[in-house]
Write an enzyme that holds these catalytic residues in place. Structure first.
Site, PDB file in Angstrom:
ATOM      1  N   HIS A   8       0.828  -1.208   0.000  1.00  0.00           N
ATOM      2  CA  HIS A   8       0.000   0.000   0.000  1.00  0.00           C
ATOM      3  C   HIS A   8       0.863   1.260   0.000  1.00  0.00           C
ATOM      4  CE1 HIS A   8       0.895   0.983   4.187  1.00  0.00           C
ATOM      5  NE2 HIS A   8       0.709  -0.309   4.462  1.00  0.00           N
ATOM      6  N   GLU A  79      -1.957  -7.150   7.794  1.00  0.00           N
ATOM      7  CA  GLU A  79      -0.606  -6.983   8.301  1.00  0.00           C
ATOM      8  C   GLU A  79      -0.404  -7.811   9.550  1.00  0.00           C
ATOM      9  OE1 GLU A  79       2.413  -6.821   8.010  1.00  0.00           O
ATOM     10  OE2 GLU A  79       2.971  -4.737   7.729  1.00  0.00           O
TER      11      GLU A  79
END
Length: 189
Positions: A8, A79
């Site tokens: 990202h 994550e």
């Protein structure tokens, strides 16, 4: 087949070095620009599968990069769960745990390297089952473990793969042997 692993774009916490696992923060303006720059590269591919972390920073990157139409949210791409270390910088963590290394030690109240490895093994199996190009939108530590597991190394080998925000990596094969084709590649206009 190739697996396009996209980290990202930039966030406020990636700038400050804070561990951002479950804290759902948006991209910065620069992070959005980085994501938009990926559109020209990613649009050249017909992905059989697009998987994305459930976190807004990954979803926004996916959308801005032009891959949001057929995206499937996959919690295995979230994550690393930093547990007690969520929001802390490595310096702050080392004040209470000298010599700490996430790829060896994991996080108290969070995940171990082996647990993250098990998640990315499921993602890899899913990508290989498709039999065509796959795009994965996720985060720094989980993608570093994914690269290690792709080439059949232990999750701790993720420590050897540095990964900046807003970058594209490509995993593929050398003959029938899993290989890294591109790593931490910036998108250049």
């Amino acid at each position: 087949m190739n697996v396009f692993a996209i980290r990202h774009g930039e966030t406020e916490w990636s700038l400050s070095g804070q561990h951002t696992g479950s804290t759902d923060i948006p991209l910065t303006d620069n992070g959005r620009r980085l994501a938009e720059r990926m559109r020209s590269v990613l649009s050249r591919n017909a992905f059989k599968l697009v998987l994305c972390s459930p976190m807004q920073r990954a979803r926004e990157t996916c959308e801005l990069a032009g891959c949001g139409d057929n995206v499937v949210i996959d919690s295995d791409l979230a994550e690393w769960n930093y547990g007690d270390y969520e929001g802390l910088t490595p310096k702050q963590i080392r004040e209470v745990a000298p010599g700490w290394l996430i790829f060896r030690d994991g996080c108290p109240g969070g995940e171990t390297p082996e647990q993250v490895g098990a998640r990315v093994d499921r993602v890899i199996a899913r990508a290989r089952a498709v039999g065509g190009d796959t795009a994965l939108f996720a985060h720094g530590h989980v993608l570093r473990v994914l690269a290690a597991r792709w080439i059949r190394l232990s999750p701790s080998a993720g420590q050897h793969f540095l990964l900046d925000t807003g970058t594209l990596s490509v995993l593929g094969y050398y003959r029938d042997i899993p290989a890294v084709r591109v790593w931490n590649g910036p998108i250049i206009d």
